[in-house]
Structure formats: structure tokens, C-alpha cells
Design an enzyme around this catalytic site. Structure first.
Site, short mmCIF file in Angstrom:
data_model
loop_
_atom_site.label_atom_id
_atom_site.label_comp_id
_atom_site.label_asym_id
_atom_site.label_seq_id
_atom_site.Cartn_x
_atom_site.Cartn_y
_atom_site.Cartn_z
N PRO A 2 0.84 -1.21 0.00
CA PRO A 2 0.00 0.00 0.00
C PRO A 2 0.87 1.26 0.00
CG PRO A 2 -0.69 -1.54 1.72
CD PRO A 2 0.63 -2.02 1.19
N GLU A 3 0.61 2.14 -0.94
CA GLU A 3 1.35 3.40 -1.02
C GLU A 3 0.46 4.52 -0.47
OE1 GLU A 3 4.47 3.95 -2.77
OE2 GLU A 3 4.64 2.31 -4.19
N HIS A 91 -6.38 -14.12 7.96
CA HIS A 91 -5.31 -13.17 8.31
C HIS A 91 -5.82 -11.90 8.97
CE1 HIS A 91 -2.44 -15.75 6.32
NE2 HIS A 91 -3.20 -15.79 5.26
N ARG A 110 1.17 -10.96 5.57
CA ARG A 110 2.62 -11.04 5.78
C ARG A 110 3.06 -10.49 7.13
NH1 ARG A 110 5.66 -9.32 0.38
NH2 ARG A 110 7.40 -10.10 1.62
N LYS A 152 24.48 17.48 -3.13
CA LYS A 152 24.20 16.05 -2.90
C LYS A 152 24.37 15.27 -4.20
CE LYS A 152 22.18 15.80 1.43
NZ LYS A 152 21.45 16.99 1.83
#
Ligand code: ZN
Length: 271
Positions: A2-3, A91, A110, A152
Site C-alpha cells: 500500500p502506497e 489473516h 505477511r 548532494k
């Protein structure tokens, strides 16, 4: 995984069902998530009203008058609202039951997700206090990226995926935003002009907003359904399209590994 858009969609999906209602019971069916789920959660959360639901980065926050529940969906987590008598899926590890007769369940095959309880001000929590700004806020802008990136050498893709710089830009969205703004994913962050950062910010915000909007069309799935918003219905222009023609110039897209993540880009359109 999930983002940010999926987490935002989840937040909006569950808010209408559990905001301003009190917790009557917490069932911890499996304590073994990324961190053990505290047994205090049940005693301290029961009878508390959810007075606000918020998102910070990919953390969902259920705010009460005393403390806050912090939920992270990890790699495979999802939340759904059901009637409490609904049989459990294998789950579904944590369940919150509410006075309005609804139950919120975290399913996480998971078990990289997390359910934490804190009494401290949320911005001081160790998981949250070092986070950069939200990408859809005004605090995230070209000047910020330009200033933080000077001198950077880090690749721009890794730079924008660093949650200390800005939160919630996962691999898919980093790939897509760099393609949309014509920036080579391996370009040194310190070598990018403020003007190009301006374009990158615009594209990041546009792509995330579009994904949230599309997630919003699947809100009904949060009740009785799978709890999974339609993440991947979104049209992706580079991610997962290695070897396929670039949608702008038709040249086959190239894939490299960057920070051990799949990075797909056009060698012609991105410089
Ligand atoms: Zn191209």
C-alpha cells in the site's frame, strides 16, 4: 505494498464508519505483527471515542481524548469495516468493535503491519518525528527540494523516496513522476535546477492526487468487501513497462536497479 494514495483512500473509506463512535471491544487475534501489539491497547482504548482520523505519511491515526492508535499497513495490510458477526478471514489479526455496531478489521497476511498505542503527542512519536513534509502540502515545494539537495550526489529518485526529505513517494510514483517531468532517475539531486524541481513537484502532486481520486471510486469496497481499494487500475506510463515503447517518443523503455528498486525510464525523454 500500500502506497500513500491507498492509505489516504483507506482513511477516507473508514472515516465515515467509525468517526465519533466509541470503541466497545478490541480483539487482538494475533499479537505478532511487525512489533507485538500491546495488551494495554484493549484496556486503554475500550470506551474511548474516536474523535479524529488522520494520516501522516503512511500511518493511519485513530485519535481519542487520551491517546492515539497508530496503524501501518506494512507490505500487505488492509482494513475493512464489517458487521461484528462476520466470520473472520484467516489473516484478520486485530479487530476494533464500535458502539454503532460496526467492526474495523486489519487483515495482514505477511504481518509487516503495525498497531501501536501511544499517550504522547503524536508528532513526538519516534516513528513520526523525523518525517519530512506531506507531498500534497504547501510545505513540499521546489525551494525545499532545491535547498536540501545542494551538493548532494545521491540519485534524484532515491532523494525523493527518502521520507526525511518528503514522505509517501513510493517506487511506483517516483518512477512515474520522474518520467512525467523528464528527469533521469539517476541524475544527481544536487545537479537539478530549481526550475526542474518546480516541474517535478507539480507532477508528484498531480500523480498522487489522481491516484487518490481513482481510489475514491472504490470506497464501497471498504464495507463487507475485500478492503482493498483498486490501486493498480491506474494507468502507469513507465512502471512495469520495461521494453515497451515510450508513450512520448516510442523508444523502448529501459530498466535499471536503483537503490535495489526497479527503475524504468526513457533514455531519450529523461535527462
Ligand atoms: Zn521517450
Amino acid at each position: 505494498m500500500p502506497e500513500l494514495p491507498e492509505v489516504e483512500t483507506t482513511l477516507r473509506g473508514i472515516s465515515t464508519h467509525i468517526l465519533n463512535t466509541s470503541v466497545t471491544r478490541v480483539n487482538i487475534r494475533n499479537h505478532r505483527l511487525r512489533w507485538p501489539v500491546s495488551t494495554e491497547l484493549e484496556s486503554q482504548l475500550t470506551q474511548q471515542k474516536i474523535i479524529a482520523l488522520k494520516r501522516r505519511a503512511k500511518y493511519l491515526l485513530l485519535v481519542t481524548h487520551t491517546g492515539t492508535v497508530i496503524i501501518h499497513l506494512g507490505m500487505s495490510g488492509s482494513l475493512r469495516v464489517v458487521a461484528p458477526q462476520t466470520p473472520y478471514d484467516k489473516h484478520e489479526h486485530v479487530e476494533f468493535c464500535f458502539a454503532n455496531g460496526k467492526a474495523l478489521r486489519l487483515k495482514d497476511p505477511r504481518r509487516f503491519g503495525a498497531v501501536l498505542w501511544t499517550l504522547d503527542p503524536i508528532e513526538t512519536h519516534p516513528l513520526l518525528k523525523h518525517l519530512g513534509p506531506e507531498p500534497l502540502s504547501d510545505d513540499f515545494n521546489a525551494a525545499l527540494l532545491f535547498n536540501l539537495s545542494r551538493h548532494k550526489k545521491i540519485a534524484i529518485k532515491s532523494f525523493i523516496m527518502n521520507s526525511k526529505i518528503v514522505v509517501g513517494i513510493g517506487n511506483i510514483y517516483a518512477n512515474e513522476a520522474l518520467f512525467a517531468s523528464g528527469i533521469h532517475p539517476n541524475r544527481a539531486a544536487g545537479k537539478i535546477s530549481q526550475k526542474r524541481y518546480q516541474q517535478l513537484c507539480i507532477e508528484i502532486k498531480r500523480i498522487l492526487e489522481q491516484a487518490i481520486l481513482q481510489g475514491g471510486t472504490t470506497l464501497k469496497d471498504f464495507v463487507g468487501g475485500t478492503g482493498k481499494p483498486g490501486y493498480f487500475k491506474q494507468e502507469l506510463l513507465v512502471y512495469g513497462r520495461k521494453g515497451l515503447p515510450c508513450t512520448k517518443c516510442q523508444k523502448p523503455l529501459k530498466e535499471i536497479r536503483l537503490g535495489n528498486r526497479s527503475t524504468v525510464y526513457c533514455t531519450n525523454c529523461q535527462t
